[in-house]
Design a protein around this motif. Structure first.
Motif, PDB file in Angstrom:
ATOM      1  N   SER A   1       0.397  -1.228  -0.138  1.00 21.01           N
ATOM      2  CA  SER A   1       0.061  -0.044   0.194  1.00 21.01           C
ATOM      3  C   SER A   1       1.254   1.248   0.161  1.00 21.01           C
ATOM      4  O   SER A   1       0.926   2.654  -0.550  1.00 21.01           O
ATOM      5  N   MET A   2       2.022   1.411   0.332  1.00 21.09           N
ATOM      6  CA  MET A   2       3.055   2.417   0.717  1.00 21.09           C
ATOM      7  C   MET A   2       3.679   2.755  -0.444  1.00 21.09           C
ATOM      8  O   MET A   2       3.703   3.649  -1.732  1.00 21.09           O
ATOM      9  N   LEU A   3       3.747   1.390  -1.153  1.00 19.14           N
ATOM     10  CA  LEU A   3       3.959   1.623  -2.504  1.00 19.14           C
ATOM     11  C   LEU A   3       3.381   1.692  -3.226  1.00 19.14           C
ATOM     12  O   LEU A   3       3.592   3.066  -4.694  1.00 19.14           O
ATOM     13  N   VAL A   4       2.179   1.732  -3.946  1.00 14.14           N
ATOM     14  CA  VAL A   4       1.424   2.104  -4.660  1.00 14.14           C
ATOM     15  C   VAL A   4       0.695   3.695  -4.551  1.00 14.14           C
ATOM     16  O   VAL A   4       0.682   4.404  -5.518  1.00 14.14           O
ATOM     17  N   ALA A   5       0.431   4.389  -2.909  1.00 14.49           N
ATOM     18  CA  ALA A   5       1.002   5.555  -2.817  1.00 14.49           C
ATOM     19  C   ALA A   5       1.987   6.228  -2.929  1.00 14.49           C
ATOM     20  O   ALA A   5       1.719   7.181  -3.651  1.00 14.49           O
TER      21      ALA A   5
ATOM     22  N   VAL B   1       0.893   6.256  -7.411  1.00 16.73           N
ATOM     23  CA  VAL B   1      -0.327   7.186  -7.563  1.00 16.73           C
ATOM     24  C   VAL B   1       0.083   8.977  -6.911  1.00 16.73           C
ATOM     25  O   VAL B   1       0.119   9.854  -7.645  1.00 16.73           O
ATOM     26  N   GLU B   2       0.435   8.979  -5.931  1.00 12.86           N
ATOM     27  CA  GLU B   2       0.382  10.487  -5.616  1.00 12.86           C
ATOM     28  C   GLU B   2       2.436  10.666  -5.574  1.00 12.86           C
ATOM     29  O   GLU B   2       1.861  12.212  -5.319  1.00 12.86           O
ATOM     30  N   GLY B   3       3.351  10.181  -5.848  1.00 15.47           N
ATOM     31  CA  GLY B   3       4.573  11.156  -5.861  1.00 15.47           C
ATOM     32  C   GLY B   3       4.786  11.111  -4.635  1.00 15.47           C
ATOM     33  O   GLY B   3       5.055  10.132  -3.375  1.00 15.47           O
TER      34      GLY B   3
END
Length: 421
Positions: free
Chosen positions: A402-406, A409-411
């Motif tokens: 989830s941290m990696l996807v954030a 997605v958001e920089g």
């Protein structure tokens, strides 16, 4: 989420027997069967048909299980703009971390063979005919006739067909369409069918091991011990090395600090319950404390519960290497490694959320590498022994993912912005 939290609280408040009834029964069946095989091998041979019946039931349910579970899951997906970006990033992260796990375990099993010194000899096996990489890829992913999809020997083509079918259902009404409703109901029926089969698993596995131990001797249990000694330290090293690395990539020092403060609870909960689904509320709470945007963790964690399975990738390749050793075939070569990685990632990626998904993944291993059906209980038992560590790594890894996807997605400053807000 409230229902999930209530379920989690009930799960943790149960007595040890209520909480681990199924593992206790399976271990008891295996232990009793093994004892019978040691003390009275002739009885083990007499009850072997019970084990064969259990195996046949599992093999007959595998095709409908794969099709309905995957088609229903994909067909139920909703489609929004931001969701598309999150989904794409999620798949990318899942595949990337799965590939890292696969590469690590390949190095590990070549350094420490899980089947070293094995006394299990099954000379009747034939490990297939050598094929070119192209032929292997085509044969692994596709078939030239629909009827061939109905064979357990063609699991990966069935998986791909099911995913495409599910996407088509999603684009034509999803779970509100007649076909979507039918798939969801059929999936519930298949789940129940698997529950019925697993109700007799202690008897089936006990009968199988009574015959197996009677034929090959009590040293068989030592072979499983060797595999566990190889697998559990591997999981620990993966967590100590790659979890901090992923956290640093995702959020720098702040990300690493937040991960270290919050990852322990989902890891321990998953080890205790042996269920990524039961651990989902705990993992989601850990993501919130880490600063992961809510819409990201709302998508990634449930998907990770069924698709992000680094611990399962590690265990799959250990199982493959174990079987190669049991059947006296060298676990070497680029084509062998490529196929092992593909089977491990794909089986973990699409099957872990299905009821009995681990068993299906083990069936894929058996069929893809040309092992006989008798090889299935060997790695099915390994799967059961590996499950606590694998589930712990899987569930805690969902928070890292989830941290990696954030981050994607958001920089790179997502975590500072989130914490400031």
């Amino acid at each position: 989420m409230k229902n999930e939290e209530s379920y989690m609280n009930e799960k943790l408040n149960l007595s040890p027997w209520e909480q681990f009834k199924t593992p206790f029964l399976l271990l008891g069946g295996i232990a009793i069967g093994s004892l019978i095989g040691i003390v009275a091998p002739e009885i083990g041979q007499a009850v072997s048909p019970l084990g064969d019946i259990f195996l046949n039931l599992l093999f007959t349910i595998v095709v409908p299980l794969v099709f309905t579970s995957i088609s229903a899951a994909v067909g139920n997906m909703v489609n929004m703009k931001r969701l598309g970006k999150i989904l794409g990033s999620t798949v990318m992260v899942f595949l990337a971390t799965g590939a890292v796990a696969a590469a690590c375990v390949l190095v590990w099993v070549n350094l420490f063979s899980p089947s070293a010194g094995t006394n299990i000899i099954m000379e009747s096996a034939e490990i297939g005919v050598t094929q070119s990489a192209g032929e292997m890829l085509v044969g692994a992913l596709t078939v030239n006739d629909f009827s061939l999809l109905l064979s357990k020997s063609n699991m990966l083509p069935l998986i791909i067909f099911s995913i495409i079918f599910g996407f088509c259902v999603a684009s034509c009404g999803g779970d509100e369409s007649p076909v979507g409703k039918f798939l969801n109901n059929l999936n519930m029926i298949i789940m129940k069918f698997v529950d019925v089969i697993m109700a007799v698993a202690p008897i089936g596995l006990g009968a199988y091991f009574a015959n197996l131990i009677g034929e090959f001797g009590p040293q068989l249990l030592g072979d499983y011990g060797r595999a566990m000694i190889v697998y559990y330290p591997l999981c620990l090293l993966y967590v100590l090395i790659f979890f901090p690395t992923y956290a640093l990539i995702a959020g720098g020092k702040t990300g690493l600090s937040r991960m270290l403060q919050n990852i322990f609870t989902p890891a321990v909960t998953a080890f205790a319950t042996q269920s990524s689904a039961a651990t989902l509320p705990v993992t989601k709470n850990a993501c919130d404390k880490m600063g992961v945007p809510k819409d990201v963790s709302d998508i990634v964690v449930p998907m990770g519960c069924t698709m992000h399975m680094d611990g399962s990738v590690l265990s799959s390749i250990v199982k493959i290497a174990f079987l190669f050793g049991v059947f006296g075939t060298p676990f070497t070569g680029v084509s062998t490694y490529t196929m092992a990685i593909a089977v491990a990632i794909l089986s973990a990626f699409v099957l872990s959320g299905a009821p009995g998904g681990g068993l299906v993944g083990e069936m894929i291993i058996v069929s893809m590498f040309g092992f006989p059906a008798e090889a299935f209980p060997l790695i099915a038992t390994l799967g059961f022994l590996f499950d606590p560590a694998a589930t712990s790594l899987n569930a805690s890894g969902d928070a890292i993912a989830s941290m990696l996807v954030a981050r994607v997605v958001e920089g790179k400053d997502w975590i500072n912005g989130k914490l400031s807000a």
